[in-house]
Design a protein around this motif. Sequence first.
Motif, short mmCIF file in Angstrom:
data_model
loop_
_atom_site.label_atom_id
_atom_site.label_comp_id
_atom_site.label_asym_id
_atom_site.label_seq_id
_atom_site.Cartn_x
_atom_site.Cartn_y
_atom_site.Cartn_z
N THR A 185 28.35 20.60 27.08
CA THR A 185 26.93 20.64 26.52
C THR A 185 25.82 19.83 26.91
OG1 THR A 185 27.37 22.52 26.37
CG2 THR A 185 25.59 22.05 25.95
N THR A 238 21.16 28.16 23.47
CA THR A 238 19.44 27.45 22.88
C THR A 238 18.67 27.71 24.59
OG1 THR A 238 21.17 25.88 23.13
CG2 THR A 238 18.73 25.27 23.30
N ALA A 239 18.94 28.57 25.63
CA ALA A 239 18.17 28.96 26.68
C ALA A 239 17.44 30.33 25.71
CB ALA A 239 18.62 28.57 27.74
N THR A 252 20.62 23.57 29.86
CA THR A 252 20.93 23.60 28.02
C THR A 252 21.91 24.72 28.64
OG1 THR A 252 19.33 25.11 27.93
CG2 THR A 252 19.12 22.76 27.19
N ASP A 253 23.02 25.71 27.46
CA ASP A 253 23.38 26.75 27.21
C ASP A 253 22.70 27.63 27.37
OD1 ASP A 253 23.05 26.31 24.51
OD2 ASP A 253 25.04 26.14 24.13
N ARG A 258 17.14 27.75 31.69
CA ARG A 258 17.91 27.14 32.19
C ARG A 258 18.42 26.45 33.16
NH1 ARG A 258 23.53 31.06 31.60
NH2 ARG A 258 24.79 28.42 31.16
N GLU A 312 22.47 17.90 25.62
CA GLU A 312 21.26 18.64 25.01
C GLU A 312 19.95 18.61 25.24
OE1 GLU A 312 21.56 17.96 21.18
OE2 GLU A 312 23.41 18.31 21.64
N PRO A 313 19.22 19.67 24.36
CA PRO A 313 18.32 20.68 25.35
C PRO A 313 17.14 20.03 25.50
CG PRO A 313 18.30 21.26 22.83
CD PRO A 313 19.82 20.36 23.06
N THR A 353 16.41 23.26 32.47
CA THR A 353 16.96 22.99 31.64
C THR A 353 18.44 21.54 31.20
OG1 THR A 353 17.04 23.84 29.99
CG2 THR A 353 14.81 22.71 30.06
#
Length: 101
Positions: free
Chosen positions: A42, A83-84, A79-80, A74, A44-45, A77
Amino acid sequence: MPALDGLWGYLLVALVFFLLGRATRDREPRPTRTEMPRPASTPEPAPDIAAGLEAELQALIADGNLIQAVKRYRDATGTDLKTAKDAVFARQEERRRRGPA
Protein backbone atom coordinates in the motif's frame (compact mmCIF):
# COMPACT_ATOMS: atom_id res chain seq x y z
CA MET A 1 -35.73 -38.41 37.28
CA PRO A 2 -34.87 -35.15 35.56
CA ALA A 3 -31.11 -34.84 35.77
CA LEU A 4 -30.72 -31.09 35.21
CA ASP A 5 -33.66 -29.63 37.12
CA GLY A 6 -33.36 -26.66 39.37
CA LEU A 7 -30.18 -25.63 41.03
CA TRP A 8 -28.04 -28.54 39.77
CA GLY A 9 -28.68 -27.56 36.17
CA TYR A 10 -27.58 -23.99 36.79
CA LEU A 11 -24.50 -25.17 38.65
CA LEU A 12 -23.54 -27.48 35.81
CA VAL A 13 -23.91 -24.70 33.22
CA ALA A 14 -21.90 -22.31 35.43
CA LEU A 15 -19.15 -24.93 35.80
CA VAL A 16 -18.94 -25.44 32.03
CA PHE A 17 -18.65 -21.69 31.41
CA PHE A 18 -16.08 -21.37 34.18
CA LEU A 19 -13.92 -24.12 32.69
CA LEU A 20 -14.23 -22.70 29.17
CA GLY A 21 -13.23 -19.28 30.46
CA ARG A 22 -10.13 -20.67 32.13
CA ALA A 23 -9.14 -22.62 29.03
CA THR A 24 -9.32 -19.56 26.79
CA ARG A 25 -7.90 -17.05 29.28
CA ASP A 26 -4.27 -17.96 28.65
CA ARG A 27 -4.53 -17.73 24.89
CA GLU A 28 -2.87 -14.80 23.17
CA PRO A 29 -5.52 -12.27 22.16
CA ARG A 30 -6.30 -11.81 18.49
CA PRO A 31 -5.32 -8.43 17.05
CA THR A 32 -8.18 -6.03 16.56
CA ARG A 33 -8.87 -4.42 13.24
CA THR A 34 -6.97 -1.26 14.18
CA GLU A 35 -3.93 -3.26 15.31
CA MET A 36 -3.62 -5.32 12.15
CA PRO A 37 -0.58 -4.37 10.07
CA ARG A 38 -1.14 -2.71 6.72
CA PRO A 39 0.08 -4.55 3.63
CA ALA A 40 3.53 -3.47 2.52
CA SER A 41 2.33 -2.84 -1.03
CA THR A 42 0.00 0.00 0.00
CA PRO A 43 1.59 3.28 -1.07
CA GLU A 44 1.60 6.25 1.26
CA PRO A 45 -1.12 8.78 0.52
CA ALA A 46 -0.08 11.77 -1.54
CA PRO A 47 -0.13 14.83 0.75
CA ASP A 48 -0.91 17.35 -1.96
CA ILE A 49 -2.73 16.50 -5.16
CA ALA A 50 -2.97 18.38 -8.44
CA ALA A 51 -5.26 21.39 -8.54
CA GLY A 52 -7.25 19.84 -11.38
CA LEU A 53 -8.00 16.75 -9.32
CA GLU A 54 -8.92 18.89 -6.31
CA ALA A 55 -11.39 20.86 -8.42
CA GLU A 56 -12.84 17.63 -9.80
CA LEU A 57 -13.22 16.20 -6.31
CA GLN A 58 -14.90 19.38 -5.06
CA ALA A 59 -17.36 19.23 -7.98
CA LEU A 60 -18.19 15.58 -7.29
CA ILE A 61 -18.66 16.31 -3.59
CA ALA A 62 -20.87 19.32 -4.35
CA ASP A 63 -23.06 17.13 -6.58
CA GLY A 64 -23.29 14.48 -3.85
CA ASN A 65 -21.32 11.85 -5.80
CA LEU A 66 -19.16 10.75 -2.89
CA ILE A 67 -18.58 7.24 -4.21
CA GLN A 68 -17.35 8.62 -7.53
CA ALA A 69 -15.11 11.05 -5.64
CA VAL A 70 -13.60 8.21 -3.60
CA LYS A 71 -13.01 6.17 -6.77
CA ARG A 72 -11.41 9.13 -8.53
CA TYR A 73 -9.17 9.86 -5.54
CA ARG A 74 -8.06 6.23 -5.38
CA ASP A 75 -7.30 6.14 -9.11
CA ALA A 76 -5.28 9.33 -8.97
CA THR A 77 -3.29 8.65 -5.78
CA GLY A 78 -3.14 4.85 -5.55
CA THR A 79 -4.25 4.85 -1.91
CA ASP A 80 -6.36 2.22 -0.21
CA LEU A 81 -10.13 2.52 0.15
CA LYS A 82 -10.12 3.73 3.77
CA THR A 83 -7.56 6.46 3.12
CA ALA A 84 -9.44 7.66 0.04
CA LYS A 85 -12.77 7.62 1.88
CA ASP A 86 -11.30 9.55 4.81
CA ALA A 87 -9.78 12.13 2.44
CA VAL A 88 -13.05 12.66 0.57
CA PHE A 89 -15.11 12.84 3.76
CA ALA A 90 -12.62 15.34 5.23
CA ARG A 91 -13.09 17.51 2.13
CA GLN A 92 -16.86 17.17 2.46
CA GLU A 93 -16.71 18.20 6.12
CA GLU A 94 -14.44 21.13 5.26
CA ARG A 95 -16.95 22.20 2.62
CA ARG A 96 -19.78 21.94 5.15
CA ARG A 97 -17.92 24.10 7.65
CA ARG A 98 -17.15 26.78 5.08
CA GLY A 99 -20.76 26.91 3.99
CA PRO A 100 -22.17 27.00 0.46
CA ALA A 101 -19.93 28.65 -2.08
